[in-house]
Scaffold this active site. Sequence first.
Site, PDB file in Angstrom:
ATOM      1  N   ASN A 158      -2.280 -13.552   8.644  1.00 33.58           N
ATOM      2  CA  ASN A 158      -1.213 -14.546   8.858  1.00 33.58           C
ATOM      3  C   ASN A 158      -1.377 -15.349  10.136  1.00 33.58           C
ATOM      4  OD1 ASN A 158      -0.614 -12.334  10.407  1.00 33.58           O
ATOM      5  ND2 ASN A 158       1.587 -12.445  10.045  1.00 33.58           N
ATOM      6  N   GLU A 256       0.607  -2.938  16.003  1.00 34.45           N
ATOM      7  CA  GLU A 256       1.645  -3.964  15.837  1.00 34.45           C
ATOM      8  C   GLU A 256       1.914  -4.054  14.350  1.00 34.45           C
ATOM      9  OE1 GLU A 256       1.924  -5.068  19.926  1.00 34.45           O
ATOM     10  OE2 GLU A 256       3.166  -5.329  18.143  1.00 34.45           O
ATOM     11  N   CYS A 290       5.487 -11.246  11.199  1.00 35.99           N
ATOM     12  CA  CYS A 290       6.143  -9.944  11.350  1.00 35.99           C
ATOM     13  C   CYS A 290       7.428 -10.057  12.140  1.00 35.99           C
ATOM     14  CB  CYS A 290       5.201  -8.985  12.031  1.00 35.99           C
ATOM     15  SG  CYS A 290       4.722  -9.652  13.599  1.00 35.99           S
ATOM     16  N   GLU A 464       1.323  -6.348  23.574  1.00 34.98           N
ATOM     17  CA  GLU A 464       0.245  -7.348  23.656  1.00 34.98           C
ATOM     18  C   GLU A 464       0.751  -8.565  24.416  1.00 34.98           C
ATOM     19  OE1 GLU A 464      -0.893  -7.569  19.338  1.00 34.98           O
ATOM     20  OE2 GLU A 464      -2.749  -6.726  20.120  1.00 34.98           O
TER      21      GLU A 464
HETATM   22  N1  LIG Z   1       3.548  -6.499  13.935  1.00 39.02           N
HETATM   23  C1  LIG Z   1       2.775  -7.549  13.785  1.00 39.02           C
HETATM   24  O1  LIG Z   1       2.430  -8.249  14.748  1.00 39.02           O
HETATM   25  C2  LIG Z   1       2.309  -7.929  12.422  1.00 39.02           C
HETATM   26  C3  LIG Z   1       2.589  -7.181  11.288  1.00 39.02           C
HETATM   27  N2  LIG Z   1       2.147  -7.594  10.046  1.00 39.02           N
HETATM   28  C4  LIG Z   1       2.568  -6.863   8.847  1.00 39.02           C
HETATM   29  O2  LIG Z   1       1.448  -6.768   7.883  1.00 39.02           O
HETATM   30  C5  LIG Z   1       1.912  -7.055   6.573  1.00 39.02           C
HETATM   31  C6  LIG Z   1       1.266  -8.282   6.020  1.00 39.02           C
HETATM   32  O3  LIG Z   1       0.007  -8.482   6.538  1.00 39.02           O
HETATM   33  P1  LIG Z   1      -1.265  -7.901   5.776  1.00 39.02           P
HETATM   34  O4  LIG Z   1      -2.468  -8.515   6.373  1.00 39.02           O
HETATM   35  O5  LIG Z   1      -1.110  -7.976   4.286  1.00 39.02           O
HETATM   36  O6  LIG Z   1      -1.229  -6.388   6.156  1.00 39.02           O
HETATM   37  P2  LIG Z   1      -2.290  -5.260   5.778  1.00 39.02           P
HETATM   38  O7  LIG Z   1      -1.835  -4.137   6.564  1.00 39.02           O
HETATM   39  O8  LIG Z   1      -2.524  -5.102   4.335  1.00 39.02           O
HETATM   40  O9  LIG Z   1      -3.712  -5.799   6.351  1.00 39.02           O
HETATM   41  C7  LIG Z   1      -3.881  -5.988   7.723  1.00 39.02           C
HETATM   42  C8  LIG Z   1      -5.373  -5.877   8.018  1.00 39.02           C
HETATM   43  O10 LIG Z   1      -5.773  -4.536   7.765  1.00 39.02           O
HETATM   44  C9  LIG Z   1      -6.865  -4.501   6.850  1.00 39.02           C
HETATM   45  N3  LIG Z   1      -6.775  -3.285   6.065  1.00 39.02           N
HETATM   46  C10 LIG Z   1      -5.999  -3.037   4.994  1.00 39.02           C
HETATM   47  N4  LIG Z   1      -6.200  -1.765   4.561  1.00 39.02           N
HETATM   48  C11 LIG Z   1      -7.139  -1.212   5.392  1.00 39.02           C
HETATM   49  C12 LIG Z   1      -7.798   0.057   5.468  1.00 39.02           C
HETATM   50  N5  LIG Z   1      -7.513   1.039   4.623  1.00 39.02           N
HETATM   51  N6  LIG Z   1      -8.719   0.260   6.446  1.00 39.02           N
HETATM   52  C13 LIG Z   1      -9.024  -0.719   7.312  1.00 39.02           C
HETATM   53  N7  LIG Z   1      -8.431  -1.955   7.297  1.00 39.02           N
HETATM   54  C14 LIG Z   1      -7.508  -2.186   6.337  1.00 39.02           C
HETATM   55  C15 LIG Z   1      -6.698  -5.762   6.039  1.00 39.02           C
HETATM   56  O11 LIG Z   1      -7.935  -6.131   5.495  1.00 39.02           O
HETATM   57  P3  LIG Z   1      -8.022  -6.920   4.089  1.00 39.02           P
HETATM   58  O12 LIG Z   1      -6.737  -7.651   3.893  1.00 39.02           O
HETATM   59  O13 LIG Z   1      -9.199  -7.812   4.233  1.00 39.02           O
HETATM   60  O14 LIG Z   1      -8.248  -5.842   3.085  1.00 39.02           O
HETATM   61  C16 LIG Z   1      -6.239  -6.746   7.112  1.00 39.02           C
HETATM   62  O15 LIG Z   1      -7.365  -7.193   7.828  1.00 39.02           O
HETATM   63  C17 LIG Z   1       3.391  -7.215   6.712  1.00 39.02           C
HETATM   64  O16 LIG Z   1       4.019  -5.968   6.579  1.00 39.02           O
HETATM   65  C18 LIG Z   1       3.596  -7.682   8.145  1.00 39.02           C
HETATM   66  O17 LIG Z   1       4.839  -7.433   8.693  1.00 39.02           O
HETATM   67  C19 LIG Z   1       1.356  -8.682   9.873  1.00 39.02           C
HETATM   68  C20 LIG Z   1       1.045  -9.435  10.992  1.00 39.02           C
HETATM   69  C21 LIG Z   1       1.533  -9.156  12.312  1.00 39.02           C
HETATM   70  O1  LIG Z   2       1.333 -11.565  13.259  1.00 43.25           O
HETATM   71  C1  LIG Z   2       2.432 -12.027  13.519  1.00 43.25           C
HETATM   72  O2  LIG Z   2       3.343 -12.118  12.716  1.00 43.25           O
HETATM   73  C2  LIG Z   2       2.584 -12.516  14.911  1.00 43.25           C
HETATM   74  O3  LIG Z   2       2.522 -11.419  15.796  1.00 43.25           O
HETATM   75  C3  LIG Z   2       3.869 -13.250  15.091  1.00 43.25           C
HETATM   76  S1  LIG Z   2       3.828 -14.226  16.509  1.00 43.25           S
HETATM   77  O4  LIG Z   2       3.115 -13.497  17.592  1.00 43.25           O
HETATM   78  O5  LIG Z   2       3.077 -15.446  16.146  1.00 43.25           O
HETATM   79  O6  LIG Z   2       5.229 -14.460  16.815  1.00 43.25           O
END
Ligand SMILES: NC(=O)C1=CN([C@@H]2O[C@H](COP(=O)(O)OP(=O)(O)OC[C@H]3O[C@@H](n4cnc5c(N)ncnc54)[C@H](OP(=O)(O)O)[C@@H]3O)[C@@H](O)[C@H]2O)C=CC1
Ligand SMILES: O=C(O)[C@H](O)CS(=O)(=O)O
Length: 484
Positions: A158, A256, A290, A464
């Site tokens: 994202n 995160e 997120c 972070e």
């Molecule tokens: N707290 C924060 O800052 C953030 C939290 N999120 C949360 O993540 C979710 C959406 O993002 P999304 O990318 O779909 O999340 P995912 O957790 O599915 O994926 C995040 C990353 O982890 C990788 N991944 C997935 N499974 C594994 C595994 N078993 N081993 C190693 N790497 C793995 C994915 O690779 P690939 O997709 O290539 O398989 C991707 O690069 C939402 O719940 C959102 O809230 C998202 C962004 C920021």
């Molecule tokens: O991955 C995310 O959703 C980001 O941490 C949100 S922000 O840092 O752009 O607010």
Amino acid sequence: MLSLNNPDLFRQQAYVNGQWIDAESPTRKAVTNPATGEVLGDIPCLNEAETRAAIEAADTAFASWKKRTAKERCGYLRRWFELIQQNAEDIARIMTAEQGKPLAEARGEVQYAASFIEWFSEEGKRAYGDLIPSPTGDKRLMVMKEPVGVCAAITPWNFPAAMITRKVAPALAAGCTILVRPADATPFTALALAVLAEQAGIPAGVLNILTGKSRVIGAELTANQTVRKLSFTGSTEVGRQLMAQCSSSLKKLSLELGGNAPFIVFEDADIDAAVEGAMMSKFRNTGQTCVCTNRLYVHNAVYEEFSQKLAQAVSDMHVGNGAEEGVNQGPLIDAGAVSKVEEHIADALQHGASLLAGGERHALGGNFFKPTVLGNVTQKMLITREETFGPVAPIVCFSSDEEVIQQANDTEFGLASYFYSRDINRVWRVAEALEYGMVGVNTGIISNEVAPFGGVKQSGFGREGSKYGMDEYQTLKYVCMGGL
Ligand SMILES: NC(=O)C1=CN([C@@H]2O[C@H](COP(=O)(O)OP(=O)(O)OC[C@H]3O[C@@H](n4cnc5c(N)ncnc54)[C@H](OP(=O)(O)O)[C@@H]3O)[C@@H](O)[C@H]2O)C=CC1
Ligand SMILES: O=C(O)[C@H](O)CS(=O)(=O)O
């Protein structure tokens, strides 16, 4: 095809030990544009052995990188920051093509991502230790901050630039080397950043971008003893799994994870400001952040005014291909994301919610969805308990401070929260009562490079950005000098 001023930025290879490489396997992963479905390119799939070789290269590079002075390391970061600025438009275009966010948001993310490099190119020079007054005259006690070692970062789709620089910048500033595995959906932004890191002179092996199956690369990164730290941004489910995989090697961790942000509008709020804040917080990146508002709580005294104004603002949004000027709501990342949005809306409507705006797929088809507002929402509905990660604003009506604080805290997540009020006593009481890592007061946008970003409970741990961001990549060494 992408039209770039600097076509060299578009790379379809992994970047390991200062080399652009393909994998041994002929299998490659296609990357598509979520707005059009067109294939933008493809990336190699590194296997475990190739991941191990990359870790060894990062370990070799660590031996010399950690010996450079902080000023030298930060000089490289500064040059990297300047090159990103010079190539910002191209990076934004690559990002919009692979992630879908509107170009204006992509340009904003490039600046946000660059700000972490600039920040840590300065913070890195202030990693001070301590001299501790000795309890005995024959000793001198000191504390040194040292780089933790070879680090790994696994990042989501994202924020294809910011989630990488928010980890890489403090790691390199601290003297660590790092292996980044970007999401399969958005590798090209990460690879463009690596092109510029190479041009900045960052030595081979210091920054590595690994492409390929997340489970394969992740299995090696988490199990390998040489990797001393993992920073992960993504879902809570995957975060738990990675934490378990890291337990055998006792890595330092930053997680995160997911969120479920409440957005509370009290009866004394500036309603127009609250509507503006809700639009920013809910619909940024088509609701795929997120820290997006996931549920809104509006006091009954202002419920009608706020709901109507929000529904009107949402109905005025321009949905389309993010590359088109004027579009302020792009596609969702994939069909799965669309299905989750539809599931949350259907569940809410079945349990008595009312539809105030949107509520269905957009006429453009594919991953496009109409920004949606739901009224008369209750805590019994899925949409208030699960993270939607899409363009839906569910509104719950409340009548007392005590009731809304209890509802806002009634979740296993604890990342971001927001509320609008102009009563100073209420502002202090509510900010202290909310069980979250971050609280926005009279604003829907809280993220920047100078403040500690992170959560509590099932939203993870670690911070972070800010002065605290360096701690994630350092260890403390206590030196006791005796016999004096
Ligand atoms: N707290 C924060 O800052 C953030 C939290 N999120 C949360 O993540 C979710 C959406 O993002 P999304 O990318 O779909 O999340 P995912 O957790 O599915 O994926 C995040 C990353 O982890 C990788 N991944 C997935 N499974 C594994 C595994 N078993 N081993 C190693 N790497 C793995 C994915 O690779 P690939 O997709 O290539 O398989 C991707 O690069 C939402 O719940 C959102 O809230 C998202 C962004 C920021
Ligand atoms: O991955 C995310 O959703 C980001 O941490 C949100 S922000 O840092 O752009 O607010």
